[in-house]
Write a protein that holds these residues in place. Structure first.
Motif, short mmCIF file in Angstrom:
data_model
loop_
_atom_site.label_atom_id
_atom_site.label_comp_id
_atom_site.label_asym_id
_atom_site.label_seq_id
_atom_site.Cartn_x
_atom_site.Cartn_y
_atom_site.Cartn_z
N LEU A 1 34.89 29.48 43.45
CA LEU A 1 34.51 30.85 43.78
C LEU A 1 35.48 31.88 43.23
N GLY A 2 36.67 31.42 42.81
CA GLY A 2 37.60 32.36 42.19
C GLY A 2 37.02 33.04 40.96
N SER A 3 36.08 32.38 40.31
CA SER A 3 35.51 32.96 39.09
C SER A 3 34.43 33.99 39.37
N ILE A 4 33.90 34.00 40.59
CA ILE A 4 32.67 34.77 40.78
C ILE A 4 32.74 35.76 41.94
N VAL A 5 33.94 36.00 42.48
CA VAL A 5 34.01 36.95 43.61
C VAL A 5 33.59 38.34 43.15
N ASP A 6 33.27 39.16 44.10
CA ASP A 6 32.89 40.56 43.91
C ASP A 6 31.41 40.73 43.53
N ARG A 7 30.64 39.63 43.34
CA ARG A 7 29.27 39.87 42.86
C ARG A 7 28.24 38.81 43.20
N MET A 8 28.60 37.69 43.84
CA MET A 8 27.59 36.65 44.09
C MET A 8 27.00 36.80 45.49
N LYS A 9 25.70 36.54 45.59
CA LYS A 9 25.04 36.59 46.90
C LYS A 9 25.57 35.48 47.79
N PHE A 10 25.79 35.79 49.06
CA PHE A 10 26.34 34.79 49.97
C PHE A 10 25.37 33.62 50.13
N SER A 11 24.07 33.93 50.20
CA SER A 11 23.08 32.86 50.36
C SER A 11 23.09 31.95 49.13
N ALA A 12 23.25 32.55 47.95
CA ALA A 12 23.29 31.75 46.73
C ALA A 12 24.53 30.86 46.71
N TRP A 13 25.64 31.40 47.22
CA TRP A 13 26.87 30.60 47.26
C TRP A 13 26.69 29.38 48.16
N ILE A 14 26.00 29.55 49.28
CA ILE A 14 25.79 28.44 50.21
C ILE A 14 24.96 27.34 49.54
N VAL A 15 23.87 27.73 48.91
CA VAL A 15 23.01 26.73 48.25
C VAL A 15 23.78 26.06 47.10
N PHE A 16 24.49 26.87 46.33
CA PHE A 16 25.27 26.33 45.21
C PHE A 16 26.29 25.30 45.70
N THR A 17 26.97 25.62 46.79
CA THR A 17 27.99 24.72 47.34
C THR A 17 27.39 23.37 47.69
N ILE A 18 26.25 23.40 48.38
CA ILE A 18 25.62 22.15 48.81
C ILE A 18 25.25 21.30 47.58
N LEU A 19 24.63 21.94 46.60
CA LEU A 19 24.19 21.20 45.41
C LEU A 19 25.39 20.74 44.57
N TRP A 20 26.39 21.59 44.44
CA TRP A 20 27.50 21.27 43.55
C TRP A 20 28.34 20.12 44.10
N VAL A 21 28.62 20.14 45.40
CA VAL A 21 29.39 19.04 45.98
C VAL A 21 28.63 17.73 45.80
N THR A 22 27.32 17.78 46.05
CA THR A 22 26.51 16.56 45.99
C THR A 22 26.38 16.02 44.56
N PHE A 23 26.03 16.90 43.64
CA PHE A 23 25.66 16.41 42.30
C PHE A 23 26.78 16.48 41.27
N ILE A 24 27.83 17.25 41.54
CA ILE A 24 28.91 17.35 40.56
C ILE A 24 30.20 16.72 41.11
#
Lengths: 112, 432
Positions: free
Chosen positions: B138-161
């Motif tokens: 998240l250090g790369s994307i602060v100041d502009r990402m939707k919180f809901s998008a961050w939540i979904v991204f986190t779930i998918l990224w931990v699982t698949f990456i």
């Protein structure tokens, strides 16, 4: 009546207030303001990103006095706020048409 | 590598848990140290990283940054105990990902052992790594990402990456089998997160006004405190990764501190010489750069190696964020790629150079007569970076479909995410 507007360095506020108390000035209004004049802003660098800060914090003091006191007030403020360096500020004197004390309805110099 | 060794012990034990528990109990010294290390690494995310990043975000986005960090920790914690652990440490499926044998932690009990420590302790320690890795992005994307998008991204990224890459290095996957050395997460954590951050920041686009208006950090004080907490927690991260309370753990502790200190001094000096002022942000960033670079090398290199690793990390970190970023023109808001990605790559390469068999017989680098190690390190870096780049792109595009866009609307970005997304303010300062 005259209004004296003095824009001074923030750390000089207390000195100005005490100096005006000495000559019997009972009240004043202050505002935190930002601006620049001959004193240039400064530069801040965060991980290589350079930001120029143009507007420098100052305090604006407003005092309204009978016309005959205006020169003494200006002189006192100048004396108290002076450091001899760029950025000490400016003093403006403007005419005031009327003053009213909200509580009593007194007008003119009686309201000051 | 200790992680591999303990895994080799884990697998047969899990096939015959009753037999393993009968044979011997956990080593109490090792167990105590890894429990403490787990708590230390835990602190790095919701305290260390939250303050480090929060202080660097603009005043109107400070709470949003802390919220994203904290929610990443919470989400990754839950994912880990449900399906993350088994994807990383379950029985390997072709060296690519773990199987589902420990789904919902099935097959693990209070008597299960991983090496000399209870499996519960091992999986909790590993959990804290999954948490911090996704939070680093998240250090790369602060100041502009939707919180809901961050939540979904986190779930998918931990699982698949995250889970597959952790499996590759530590869970019996191809990188570990090839002999890649990654003591505490140079590839798995830092390169992985840094590259993901870069991809996500390019996908999101630059912040409004980037390069034109001044974007002051909200509080360098918070950032410096965050860096200090990261440093403190990193002793658990690196010395804990030995998974034992022994001499290698002590050596990892020693080189970790040395590299962090030199990273800070090198960054400060480079900055002082090029811009005329030694900044507190430079010192704090240099600490993190030094810590990142020593991470893959911590249990393999001796003190002299850590001197070079630390100095180079400070210089690489400084030049990548102060010069390279400007030349390439991407808006990596808080430099997750510049610090974690590039210093992580340096650390992984340096491990291939300086790994000393006198410290740890599991690793021998170029300078100790094993040039092949450097090549193995290069392959592990490229493999991680390529998978992270492509995987993050896919995950982000899927997230975008689910949440109807990754980025907040323009008015929200101008108003600030603290108020618009959370209805709160970070500070209430009465000025007069």
């Amino acid at each position: 009546m005259k209004k004296i507007e003095a824009i001074v360095k923030p750390f000089k506020l207390d000195d100005v207030k005490e100096a005006l108390n000495e000559i019997g000035i009972q009240g004043m209004t202050i505002t935190e303001v930002k601006g620049y004049g001959r004193q240039k802003g400064h530069k801040e660098i965060y991980r290589g990103a350079e930001y120029v800060v143009d507007f420098i914090p100052k305090v604006k003091i407003e005092v309204v006095v009978p016309a005959d006191q205006a020169d003494a007030v200006v002189a006192k403020i100048r004396e108290a706020a002076n450091t001899g360096k760029l950025g000490d500020g400016k003093i403006f004197v403007v005419g005031i048409e009327e003053a009213v004390r909200v509580r009593t309805g007194e007008t003119g110099s009686d309201a000051l | 590598m200790m992680k591999m060794r303990s895994l080799l012990w884990t697998t047969p034990m899990l096939l015959f848990p009753a037999a393993a528990m009968a044979a011997e109990g956990p080593d109490t010294g090792d167990t105590a140290w890894i429990i403490v290390s787990t708590a230390l690494v835990m602190m790095m995310t919701p305290a260390g990283l939250a303050l480090f990043y929060g202080g660097l975000a603009r005043y109107k986005n400070l709470l949003n940054t802390i919220a994203m960090t904290m929610v990443a920790y919470c989400l990754a914690s839950v994912i880990w105990v449900l399906w993350g652990y088994t994807l990383a440490f379950g029985t390997s499926m072709g060296g690519l990902v773990g199987g589902f044998d420990h789904l919902f932690l099935s097959g693990i009990s209070v008597n299960s052992l991983s090496g000399t420590i209870p499996t519960y302790v091992f999986l909790l320690f590993q959990m804290t790594f999954a948490c911090i890795t996704v939070a680093l992005v998240l250090g790369s994307i602060v100041d502009r990402m939707k919180f809901s998008a961050w939540i979904v991204f986190t779930i998918l990224w931990v699982t698949f990456i995250y889970c597959p890459v952790a499996h590759w290095a530590w869970g019996g996957g191809w990188m570990g089998a090839m002999g890649a050395l990654d003591f505490a997460g140079g590839t798995v954590v830092h390169i992985n997160a840094g590259v993901a951050g870069l991809v996500l920041s390019i996908l999101l686009g630059k912040r409004l006004g980037y390069g034109k208006e001044a974007m002051f950090p909200s509080s360098i004080t918070l950032t410096a405190l965050g860096a200090a907490l990261l440093w403190f927690g990193w002793f658990g991260f690196n010395a804990g990764s030995q998974l034992a309370a022994d001499g290698v753990a002590a050596s990892a502790f020693l080189v970790t501190n040395t590299s962090a200190a030199l990273g800070a001094l090198a960054w400060m000096t480079a900055e002082w010489m090029t811009t005329g002022k030694p900044t507190v942000l430079g010192l704090a960033s240099g600490v993190v750069a030094g810590l990142v670079a020593i991470t893959p090398a911590a249990g393999f290199v001796s003190m002299p190696g850590s001197l070079v690793i630390g100095v180079m990390a400070g210089l690489i970190g400084y030049f990548s964020v102060a010069k390279l970023k400007g030349m390439l023109g991407y808006d990596d808001s808080l430099d997750a790629f510049g610090v974690h990605g590039l210093c992580g790559i340096w650390g992984a390469l340096a491990t291939g150079l300086f790994a000393s068999p006198a410290v740890n017989e599991a690793g021998m680098g170029l300078f100790y007569g094993n040039p092949g190690q450097l090549w193995i390190q290069v392959v592990s870096i490229l493999g991680t970076a390529a998978f992270s780049a492509i995987g993050t792109l896919v995950v982000a595009l899927v997230t975008k479909m689910i949440t109807g866009g990754l980025r907040v609307v323009e008015e929200v970005e101008i108003e600030g995410l603290d108020n618009a997304q959370h209805g709160e303010r970070a500070f209430e300062i009465q000025s007069v």
